[in-house]
Motif scaffolding. Sequence first.
Motif, PDB file in Angstrom:
ATOM      1  N   LEU A 206      39.288  41.997  87.781  1.00  0.00           N
ATOM      2  CA  LEU A 206      39.326  40.797  88.222  1.00  0.00           C
ATOM      3  C   LEU A 206      39.863  41.314  89.955  1.00  0.00           C
ATOM      4  CD1 LEU A 206      40.480  38.226  86.086  1.00  0.00           C
ATOM      5  CD2 LEU A 206      38.304  38.272  87.161  1.00  0.00           C
ATOM      6  N   TRP A 207      40.887  42.118  89.848  1.00  0.00           N
ATOM      7  CA  TRP A 207      41.614  42.167  91.271  1.00  0.00           C
ATOM      8  C   TRP A 207      41.851  43.667  91.498  1.00  0.00           C
ATOM      9  CZ3 TRP A 207      42.133  37.845  93.894  1.00  0.00           C
ATOM     10  CH2 TRP A 207      43.125  38.008  94.869  1.00  0.00           C
ATOM     11  N   PRO A 208      40.899  44.412  91.666  1.00  0.00           N
ATOM     12  CA  PRO A 208      40.952  45.798  91.643  1.00  0.00           C
ATOM     13  C   PRO A 208      41.198  46.560  93.055  1.00  0.00           C
ATOM     14  CG  PRO A 208      38.622  45.373  92.213  1.00  0.00           C
ATOM     15  CD  PRO A 208      39.327  44.249  91.918  1.00  0.00           C
ATOM     16  N   PHE A 209      41.123  45.874  94.153  1.00  0.00           N
ATOM     17  CA  PHE A 209      41.626  46.266  95.328  1.00  0.00           C
ATOM     18  C   PHE A 209      43.299  46.398  95.506  1.00  0.00           C
ATOM     19  CE2 PHE A 209      37.421  45.243  96.336  1.00  0.00           C
ATOM     20  CZ  PHE A 209      36.896  46.343  96.819  1.00  0.00           C
ATOM     21  N   GLY A 210      43.695  47.655  95.768  1.00  0.00           N
ATOM     22  CA  GLY A 210      45.377  47.693  96.134  1.00  0.00           C
ATOM     23  C   GLY A 210      45.871  48.036  94.650  1.00  0.00           C
ATOM     24  N   ARG A 211      45.124  48.424  93.564  1.00  0.00           N
ATOM     25  CA  ARG A 211      45.742  48.622  92.277  1.00  0.00           C
ATOM     26  C   ARG A 211      44.876  50.077  91.688  1.00  0.00           C
ATOM     27  NH1 ARG A 211      45.124  43.610  88.885  1.00  0.00           N
ATOM     28  NH2 ARG A 211      46.303  44.763  87.384  1.00  0.00           N
ATOM     29  N   THR A 212      45.527  50.823  91.069  1.00  0.00           N
ATOM     30  CA  THR A 212      44.699  51.946  90.532  1.00  0.00           C
ATOM     31  C   THR A 212      45.265  52.319  89.246  1.00  0.00           C
ATOM     32  OG1 THR A 212      44.360  54.258  91.137  1.00  0.00           O
ATOM     33  CG2 THR A 212      46.619  53.745  91.533  1.00  0.00           C
ATOM     34  N   VAL A 213      44.535  53.309  88.481  1.00  0.00           N
ATOM     35  CA  VAL A 213      44.820  53.618  87.077  1.00  0.00           C
ATOM     36  C   VAL A 213      45.473  54.857  86.890  1.00  0.00           C
ATOM     37  CG1 VAL A 213      43.972  53.826  84.754  1.00  0.00           C
ATOM     38  CG2 VAL A 213      43.072  52.058  86.318  1.00  0.00           C
ATOM     39  N   VAL A 214      46.745  55.056  86.371  1.00  0.00           N
ATOM     40  CA  VAL A 214      47.156  56.357  86.331  1.00  0.00           C
ATOM     41  C   VAL A 214      47.624  56.589  84.897  1.00  0.00           C
ATOM     42  CG1 VAL A 214      48.431  56.340  88.438  1.00  0.00           C
ATOM     43  CG2 VAL A 214      49.433  55.464  86.633  1.00  0.00           C
ATOM     44  N   PRO A 215      47.582  58.133  84.481  1.00  0.00           N
ATOM     45  CA  PRO A 215      47.889  58.327  83.027  1.00  0.00           C
ATOM     46  C   PRO A 215      49.264  57.653  82.587  1.00  0.00           C
ATOM     47  CG  PRO A 215      47.186  60.543  84.202  1.00  0.00           C
ATOM     48  CD  PRO A 215      47.375  59.134  85.152  1.00  0.00           C
ATOM     49  N   LYS A 216      49.564  57.269  81.394  1.00  0.00           N
ATOM     50  CA  LYS A 216      50.740  56.532  81.211  1.00  0.00           C
ATOM     51  C   LYS A 216      51.754  57.888  80.489  1.00  0.00           C
ATOM     52  CE  LYS A 216      50.511  52.760  78.918  1.00  0.00           C
ATOM     53  NZ  LYS A 216      50.379  51.792  77.712  1.00  0.00           N
ATOM     54  N   PRO A 217      52.868  57.937  80.839  1.00  0.00           N
ATOM     55  CA  PRO A 217      53.779  59.004  80.410  1.00  0.00           C
ATOM     56  C   PRO A 217      53.954  58.755  78.857  1.00  0.00           C
ATOM     57  CG  PRO A 217      55.019  57.675  82.221  1.00  0.00           C
ATOM     58  CD  PRO A 217      53.558  56.944  82.008  1.00  0.00           C
ATOM     59  N   GLY A 218      53.805  60.092  78.217  1.00  0.00           N
ATOM     60  CA  GLY A 218      54.152  59.946  76.699  1.00  0.00           C
ATOM     61  C   GLY A 218      52.891  59.678  75.844  1.00  0.00           C
ATOM     62  N   ALA A 219      51.782  59.336  76.555  1.00  0.00           N
ATOM     63  CA  ALA A 219      50.485  59.160  75.882  1.00  0.00           C
ATOM     64  C   ALA A 219      50.311  60.378  75.026  1.00  0.00           C
ATOM     65  CB  ALA A 219      49.267  58.571  76.519  1.00  0.00           C
ATOM     66  N   GLY A 220      50.059  60.314  74.029  1.00  0.00           N
ATOM     67  CA  GLY A 220      49.813  61.737  73.131  1.00  0.00           C
ATOM     68  C   GLY A 220      48.260  61.882  72.411  1.00  0.00           C
ATOM     69  N   ILE A 221      48.114  62.831  71.673  1.00  0.00           N
ATOM     70  CA  ILE A 221      46.922  63.170  71.066  1.00  0.00           C
ATOM     71  C   ILE A 221      46.438  61.725  70.480  1.00  0.00           C
ATOM     72  CG2 ILE A 221      47.960  63.840  68.804  1.00  0.00           C
ATOM     73  CD1 ILE A 221      45.082  65.467  70.571  1.00  0.00           C
ATOM     74  N   ALA A 222      47.179  60.860  69.991  1.00  0.00           N
ATOM     75  CA  ALA A 222      46.610  59.702  69.169  1.00  0.00           C
ATOM     76  C   ALA A 222      45.842  58.800  70.194  1.00  0.00           C
ATOM     77  CB  ALA A 222      47.654  58.945  68.528  1.00  0.00           C
ATOM     78  N   SER A 223      46.208  58.581  71.330  1.00  0.00           N
ATOM     79  CA  SER A 223      45.531  57.949  72.343  1.00  0.00           C
ATOM     80  C   SER A 223      44.171  58.623  72.814  1.00  0.00           C
ATOM     81  CB  SER A 223      46.388  57.545  73.531  1.00  0.00           C
ATOM     82  OG  SER A 223      46.604  58.794  74.334  1.00  0.00           O
ATOM     83  N   GLY A 224      43.891  59.973  72.765  1.00  0.00           N
ATOM     84  CA  GLY A 224      42.901  60.617  72.897  1.00  0.00           C
ATOM     85  C   GLY A 224      42.080  60.744  71.808  1.00  0.00           C
ATOM     86  N   LEU A 225      42.506  60.639  70.710  1.00  0.00           N
ATOM     87  CA  LEU A 225      41.624  60.125  69.778  1.00  0.00           C
ATOM     88  C   LEU A 225      41.020  59.013  69.602  1.00  0.00           C
ATOM     89  CD1 LEU A 225      43.407  62.295  66.785  1.00  0.00           C
ATOM     90  CD2 LEU A 225      41.276  63.024  68.116  1.00  0.00           C
ATOM     91  N   ALA A 226      41.893  58.024  69.729  1.00  0.00           N
ATOM     92  CA  ALA A 226      41.430  56.633  69.857  1.00  0.00           C
ATOM     93  C   ALA A 226      40.411  56.280  70.785  1.00  0.00           C
ATOM     94  CB  ALA A 226      42.724  55.596  70.033  1.00  0.00           C
TER      95      ALA A 226
END
Length: 126
Positions: free
Chosen positions: A51-71
Motif C-alpha cells: 500500500l505504501w512502498p516508497f520510502g520503505r524497504t525489506v531487509v532480512p530479519k535478524p535471528g531468522a533461521g532454517i525454519a523460516s527458509g523451509l516455510a
Amino acid sequence: MIRFVLNVLWLVFGGGLVLAAGYGIAALICFALVVTSPFGVASLRLALYSLWPFGRTVVPKPGAGIASGLANVLWVVLAGWWLALSHILAGIALCVTVIGIPFGIANFKLVPAALWPLGREVIDAP
C-alpha cells in the motif's frame, strides 16, 4: 514530501490497492487454515508494504533461521508464485509509459518479498 506524493499516486494509479487486496485474500486463506497463520501474518505485513512502498524497504530479519527458509518454500508453492506474478505483470504494464516507470520499478521491488516473505521485515528506508 516526494515519497508522500509517490505513495498517493501509487495508491491511485500504481495498483497499490489491487495488490494489497491480493495479499489480503492470501492472508484470509492462510488464517482460515490455522496451521498457516504465520503465512497470514507475513501476507498482511506485505499488504501494508504494497500500500505504501516508497520510502520503505525489506531487509532480512535478524535471528531468522532454517525454519523460516523451509516455510518460505511452502509459501512459494501456496501463494508466493501468483503474488509475484501479479507484481511482474503490473510492473511490465506500468513500465510501458514514461510516467509509470517509477511504479513499475516499485512493483519489481516487491517481487522478492512476495516470493520469500518469512524471515524479512519492512523498515523505513534511510
